[in-house]
Write an enzyme that holds these catalytic residues in place. Structure first.
Site, PDB file in Angstrom:
ATOM      1  N   GLN A 160       0.835  -1.201   0.000  1.00 45.95           N
ATOM      2  CA  GLN A 160       0.000   0.000   0.000  1.00 45.95           C
ATOM      3  C   GLN A 160       0.870   1.253   0.000  1.00 45.95           C
ATOM      4  OE1 GLN A 160      -1.030  -2.450   2.420  1.00 45.95           O
ATOM      5  NE2 GLN A 160      -2.827  -3.102   1.260  1.00 45.95           N
ATOM      6  N   CYS A 188      -6.508   0.787   6.838  1.00 45.67           N
ATOM      7  CA  CYS A 188      -5.397  -0.175   6.839  1.00 45.67           C
ATOM      8  C   CYS A 188      -4.797  -0.169   8.234  1.00 45.67           C
ATOM      9  CB  CYS A 188      -4.350   0.190   5.793  1.00 45.67           C
ATOM     10  SG  CYS A 188      -2.931  -0.945   5.805  1.00 45.67           S
ATOM     11  N   GLY A 189      -5.039  -1.222   8.975  1.00 47.32           N
ATOM     12  CA  GLY A 189      -4.597  -1.273  10.363  1.00 47.32           C
ATOM     13  C   GLY A 189      -3.090  -1.262  10.523  1.00 47.32           C
ATOM     14  N   ASN A 190      -2.381  -2.037   9.690  1.00 47.89           N
ATOM     15  CA  ASN A 190      -0.924  -2.072   9.808  1.00 47.89           C
ATOM     16  C   ASN A 190      -0.310  -0.720   9.489  1.00 47.89           C
ATOM     17  OD1 ASN A 190      -0.624  -4.806  10.581  1.00 47.89           O
ATOM     18  ND2 ASN A 190      -0.893  -5.462   8.460  1.00 47.89           N
ATOM     19  N   ASN A 238     -13.389  -0.928   6.592  1.00 47.65           N
ATOM     20  CA  ASN A 238     -13.419  -1.541   5.273  1.00 47.65           C
ATOM     21  C   ASN A 238     -14.099  -2.912   5.396  1.00 47.65           C
ATOM     22  OD1 ASN A 238     -11.344  -2.820   6.637  1.00 47.65           O
ATOM     23  ND2 ASN A 238      -9.783  -2.468   5.097  1.00 47.65           N
ATOM     24  N   ARG A 245      -8.235  -7.218  -0.409  1.00 45.70           N
ATOM     25  CA  ARG A 245      -8.858  -6.567  -1.555  1.00 45.70           C
ATOM     26  C   ARG A 245      -7.852  -5.640  -2.242  1.00 45.70           C
ATOM     27  NH1 ARG A 245     -13.442  -2.047  -0.355  1.00 45.70           N
ATOM     28  NH2 ARG A 245     -11.708  -1.420   0.953  1.00 45.70           N
ATOM     29  N   CYS A 261      -2.593  -8.368   7.836  1.00 47.65           N
ATOM     30  CA  CYS A 261      -3.653  -7.393   7.580  1.00 47.65           C
ATOM     31  C   CYS A 261      -4.251  -7.019   8.924  1.00 47.65           C
ATOM     32  CB  CYS A 261      -4.718  -7.979   6.650  1.00 47.65           C
ATOM     33  SG  CYS A 261      -6.126  -6.875   6.365  1.00 47.65           S
ATOM     34  N   GLY A 262      -4.006  -5.777   9.352  1.00 43.71           N
ATOM     35  CA  GLY A 262      -4.458  -5.345  10.672  1.00 43.71           C
ATOM     36  C   GLY A 262      -5.968  -5.276  10.786  1.00 43.71           C
ATOM     37  N   THR A 263      -6.639  -4.731   9.747  1.00 37.02           N
ATOM     38  CA  THR A 263      -8.097  -4.676   9.817  1.00 37.02           C
ATOM     39  C   THR A 263      -8.691  -6.078   9.736  1.00 37.02           C
ATOM     40  OG1 THR A 263      -8.273  -4.253   7.426  1.00 37.02           O
ATOM     41  CG2 THR A 263      -8.280  -2.333   8.902  1.00 37.02           C
ATOM     42  N   GLY A 264      -8.024  -6.977   8.997  1.00 36.60           N
ATOM     43  CA  GLY A 264      -8.482  -8.359   8.945  1.00 36.60           C
ATOM     44  C   GLY A 264      -8.386  -9.035  10.308  1.00 36.60           C
TER      45      GLY A 264
END
Length: 266
Positions: A45, A72-74, A147, A199, A207-210
């Site tokens: 990203q 994007c958490g990370n 997201n 995505r 993936c932080g949000t994941g």
């Protein structure tokens, strides 16, 4: 010439550009060119840090395919390290609070959303146990953490064909904004293994949000109790959430190097 930093959170890597003083025009095509690992700088990203009227900084996030995304958490964990202090961050997903901790950061990621049209899904459906699945996967859960995420809890994570199922589900018409696809295995009362097809980026190291969405879904299903350790290929994140509250994510953030580039060349 413009300055940038290369950073990563558990191997999920970013080109971070400071546009607070010198504005940088970022288009989808330019973001895609910068992210190219062969002809550009290379990243999962691209992160553009700017000014915000209601926060310390703003953050725009572009995937490797050039698409702009909400969260994007990370990358969020990298922001206090990049700025050099604790910060509030204005994103498309809302206002986030990020504090530096030893080796990384702790971020309040806001409250998760579960309504079908907030994910979003194409039509009404229970998001805790969805009335849809793909091939031999079990019925998933869906969570929006800024997201969209869909989460499959499987018995054998190592037996999942990520490269086949990831893009199949990401682009399914059920998800009008596409979706991040999480494949999870509960391995303890407070421990989850996770692989994420992201995505616009594909398989990522983390993936932080994941991790947030998966922990929330597992707590809602009473599969685990928080705080939850989520083990991704790149390392571990700790996710804490109490129903009705906001999500707290804690984990590493790493500064790799600084560089300069002429953005007009991309």
């Amino acid at each position: 010439m413009g300055r940038f930093s290369k950073m990563h959170g558990l191997g999920n890597d970013f080109v971070v550009i400071d546009a607070r003083v010198d504005a940088v025009e970022m288009t989808n095509a330019r973001a895609r060119a910068i992210a190219d690992r062969h002809a550009g700088i290379g990243c999962d990203q691209l992160i553009l840090i700017g000014n915000a009227p209601d926060a310390d900084v703003s953050m725009q996030i572009f995937n490797a395919d050039g698409s702009e995304v909400e969260a994007c958490g990370n990358a969020t964990r990298c922001v206090p390290l990049f700025v050099g202090r604790d910060v509030t961050i204005r994103t498309k997903a809302g206002l986030l609070d990020a504090k530096a901790v030893d080796g990384g950061a702790s971020v309040d990621m806001g409250a998760p959303r579960f309504d079908w049209d907030a994910i979003p899904l194409a039509y009404p459906m229970d998001t805790l146990t969805m009335g849809a699945s793909w091939e031999d996967l079990p019925a998933p859960a869906a969570v929006n953490v800024g997201n969209p995420h869909v989460i499959f809890f499987v018995d054998d994570l190592d037996g999942v064909n990520f490269d086949h199922l990831g893009p199949l589900i990401e682009h399914d018409p059920l998800f009008p904004a596409r979706v991040n696809v999480n494949f999870a295995q509960v391995v303890g009362d407070d421990h989850i293994r996770l692989v994420v097809w992201e995505r616009g980026a594909g398989l990522t190291r983390a993936c932080g949000t994941g991790a947030c969405a998966t922990a929330v879904a597992a707590i809602r299903r009473k599969l685990v109790a928080g705080p939850v350790t989520v083990s991704l290929p790149g390392g571990d994140l700790v996710i804490d959430w109490t129903p009705g509250g906001t999500i707290r994510m804690t984990g590493p953030a790493t500064h790799v190097f600084d560089g300069e580039a002429d953005w007009d060349r991309f």
